[in-house]
Design a protein around this motif. Structure first.
Motif, PDB file in Angstrom:
ATOM      1  N   ALA A  96       0.854  -1.171  -0.215  1.00 28.90           N
ATOM      2  CA  ALA A  96       0.088  -0.113  -0.008  1.00 28.90           C
ATOM      3  C   ALA A  96       0.936   1.067   0.006  1.00 28.90           C
ATOM      4  N   GLU A  97       1.949   1.256   0.812  1.00 28.67           N
ATOM      5  CA  GLU A  97       2.781   2.552   1.028  1.00 28.67           C
ATOM      6  C   GLU A  97       3.424   2.695  -0.401  1.00 28.67           C
ATOM      7  N   ILE A 100       0.941   4.202  -2.711  1.00 34.55           N
ATOM      8  CA  ILE A 100       0.597   5.612  -2.699  1.00 34.55           C
ATOM      9  C   ILE A 100       1.721   6.276  -3.013  1.00 34.55           C
ATOM     10  N   GLY A 125      -4.908  -4.647   7.026  1.00 32.88           N
ATOM     11  CA  GLY A 125      -5.861  -3.987   6.243  1.00 32.88           C
ATOM     12  C   GLY A 125      -5.748  -4.184   4.643  1.00 32.88           C
ATOM     13  N   SER A 126      -6.693  -3.893   4.029  1.00 35.14           N
ATOM     14  CA  SER A 126      -6.820  -4.049   2.502  1.00 35.14           C
ATOM     15  C   SER A 126      -5.643  -3.004   1.656  1.00 35.14           C
ATOM     16  N   VAL A 127      -4.991  -3.763   0.992  1.00 41.71           N
ATOM     17  CA  VAL A 127      -4.033  -2.791   0.058  1.00 41.71           C
ATOM     18  C   VAL A 127      -5.134  -1.566  -0.836  1.00 41.71           C
ATOM     19  N   SER A 128      -6.090  -2.426  -1.474  1.00 44.89           N
ATOM     20  CA  SER A 128      -6.998  -1.645  -2.226  1.00 44.89           C
ATOM     21  C   SER A 128      -7.605  -0.561  -1.671  1.00 44.89           C
ATOM     22  N   SER A 129      -8.066  -0.898  -0.216  1.00 41.25           N
ATOM     23  CA  SER A 129      -8.636   0.299   0.617  1.00 41.25           C
ATOM     24  C   SER A 129      -7.666   1.379   0.714  1.00 41.25           C
ATOM     25  N   ALA A 130      -6.873   1.064   1.324  1.00 42.24           N
ATOM     26  CA  ALA A 130      -5.567   2.241   1.626  1.00 42.24           C
ATOM     27  C   ALA A 130      -5.209   2.813   0.559  1.00 42.24           C
ATOM     28  N   VAL A 131      -5.000   2.330  -0.478  1.00 49.01           N
ATOM     29  CA  VAL A 131      -4.626   3.085  -1.744  1.00 49.01           C
ATOM     30  C   VAL A 131      -5.671   4.020  -2.189  1.00 49.01           C
ATOM     31  N   GLU A 133      -8.137   5.433  -0.441  1.00 51.40           N
ATOM     32  CA  GLU A 133      -8.378   6.373   0.546  1.00 51.40           C
ATOM     33  C   GLU A 133      -6.998   7.241   0.660  1.00 51.40           C
ATOM     34  N   ARG A 134      -5.794   6.943   0.196  1.00 49.43           N
ATOM     35  CA  ARG A 134      -4.556   7.852   0.379  1.00 49.43           C
ATOM     36  C   ARG A 134      -3.839   8.222  -0.901  1.00 49.43           C
TER      37      ARG A 134
END
Length: 163
Positions: A96-97, A100, A125-131, A133-134
């Protein structure tokens, strides 16, 4: 040095983990190139696993495994030729990081909705959700495969157009 009037290529970043969902994301991104990008950056992230205790499997080369997953996903998505320019990126870090950070220089990020998460996905947590969102650009979360034949693209209808 690039002059200020020289346009930078529009980059579509695709998160790749080797899962069928990430293969579908690659195919979907290729179909979006005429609308949203000039080049696809296929990005796979690798990191040493989070372990409980002090033992880490030292015989495994996580960077090599990540590279093989990236190569396999590209081969599965595009068996003989790429339909557009695709640049392969294998980066160290949490998926995710990494995505992003890559979004800072992208016109769009495409990720699959289901990757190789498992128990780690529940904890982190979900990679797709984090991406989604941020990220610093639009994010498209792909739900399912397009099942494109080699060299085929999908014509997308404008919003509001009848089917």
């Amino acid at each position: 040095m690039e002059s200020p009037s020289t346009p930078r290529p529009r980059v579509i970043v695709v998160g790749v983990d080797g899962s069928p969902s990430s293969v579908a994301a690659l195919q979907l991104a290729a179909s979006l190139v005429p609308l949203a990008g000039d080049v696809i950056h296929a990005v796979a992230a690798w990191q040493y696993p989070l372990v409980f205790g002090l033992y880490t499997p030292v015989d495994w080369n996580y960077e090599e495994l990540g590279g093989k997953a990236l190569d396999r996903a590209l081969a599965d998505a595009f068996p003989s030729t790429y339909p557009c320019e695709i640049v392969r990126h294998l980066l160290k870090g949490a998926p995710a990081e990494v995505l992003i950070e890559e979004s800072r220089h992208a016109s769009m990020v495409v990720v699959g909705s289901r990757g190789h998460g498992g128990f780690g996905g529940l904890l982190l947590g979900s990679v797709s959700s984090a991406v989604a969102e941020r990220a610093e650009c639009p994010v498209l979360v792909s739900h399912g495969a397009l099942q494109l034949r080699e060299g085929e693209t999908v014509a997308l209808r404008p919003v509001g157009a009848s089917a």
